[in-house]
Motif scaffolding. Structure first.
Motif, PDB file in Angstrom:
ATOM      1  N   CYS A  69       0.805  -1.225   0.000  1.00 36.55           N
ATOM      2  CA  CYS A  69       0.000   0.000   0.000  1.00 36.55           C
ATOM      3  C   CYS A  69       0.838   1.276   0.000  1.00 36.55           C
ATOM      4  O   CYS A  69       0.462   2.258  -0.623  1.00 36.55           O
ATOM      5  CB  CYS A  69      -0.903   0.045   1.237  1.00 36.55           C
ATOM      6  N   ALA A  94      -4.676   3.652   2.183  1.00 37.93           N
ATOM      7  CA  ALA A  94      -5.328   2.406   2.589  1.00 37.93           C
ATOM      8  C   ALA A  94      -5.463   1.476   1.381  1.00 37.93           C
ATOM      9  O   ALA A  94      -5.615   1.928   0.251  1.00 37.93           O
ATOM     10  CB  ALA A  94      -6.693   2.690   3.180  1.00 37.93           C
ATOM     11  N   LEU A  98      -3.459  -3.685   3.943  1.00 40.18           N
ATOM     12  CA  LEU A  98      -2.927  -2.778   4.960  1.00 40.18           C
ATOM     13  C   LEU A  98      -2.594  -3.504   6.263  1.00 40.18           C
ATOM     14  O   LEU A  98      -1.606  -3.178   6.926  1.00 40.18           O
ATOM     15  CB  LEU A  98      -3.906  -1.629   5.219  1.00 40.18           C
TER      16      LEU A  98
END
Length: 152
Positions: A69, A94, A98
């Motif tokens: 991410c 996000a 995550l």
């Protein structure tokens, strides 16, 4: 007179080269047996990481890389092979992975040392992280076959 000036000049040049050799500004290729450069994570704890989407670039006094991410970076306040990461920063995007990324970032921040053994970089702490040299094919600019062929 000419001979004396030549001797003094030679001595001055020798001193300059000696001092220049002490001030090594070139990046090191390895520190404490740990090759500097790019790595991809292949294991965490007792498990494997099949997606190979977490990287780490090891420098003499810092690490950086990308997770699934976010990108990250930190200074190493200790001298390799010891680790004491400070100023750990990451972007804040996000994504579905995550939770895994946060576990990896936490493990990095708790790590106490690293070593390079048997072709792998081991980051040691409460949770071990295992890295192999290189980058994932998606980041390395081509597939493995193209990389093996080089410029042929």
């Amino acid at each position: 007179m000419f001979k004396r000036r030549s001797v003094v000049t030679a001595a001055a040049l020798a001193a300059t080269f000696t001092l220049a050799a002490c001030a090594d500004d070139t990046p090191k290729t390895a520190v404490a047996g740990i090759p500097m450069g790019d790595y991809v994570m292949v294991g965490m704890g007792n498990g494997t990481v099949p997606l190979r989407n977490i990287t780490m670039r090891v420098n003499e006094t810092s690490i950086s890389g990308v997770g699934p991410c976010n990108g990250y970076g930190a200074k190493n306040a200790a001298e390799l092979p010891a680790m004491q990461l400070t100023n750990f920063t990451s972007t804040e995007v996000a994504c579905k992975d995550l939770e895994l990324e946060n576990r990896v970032f936490q493990a990095l921040q708790q790590a106490t040392e690293m070593d390079f053994y048997g072709g792998v970089l081991r980051v040691k702490g409460p949770t071990w992280l295992i890295f192999e040299r290189g980058l994932p094919a998606s980041m390395a600019g081509g597939n493995v076959v193209d990389q093996a062929r080089g410029n042929q």
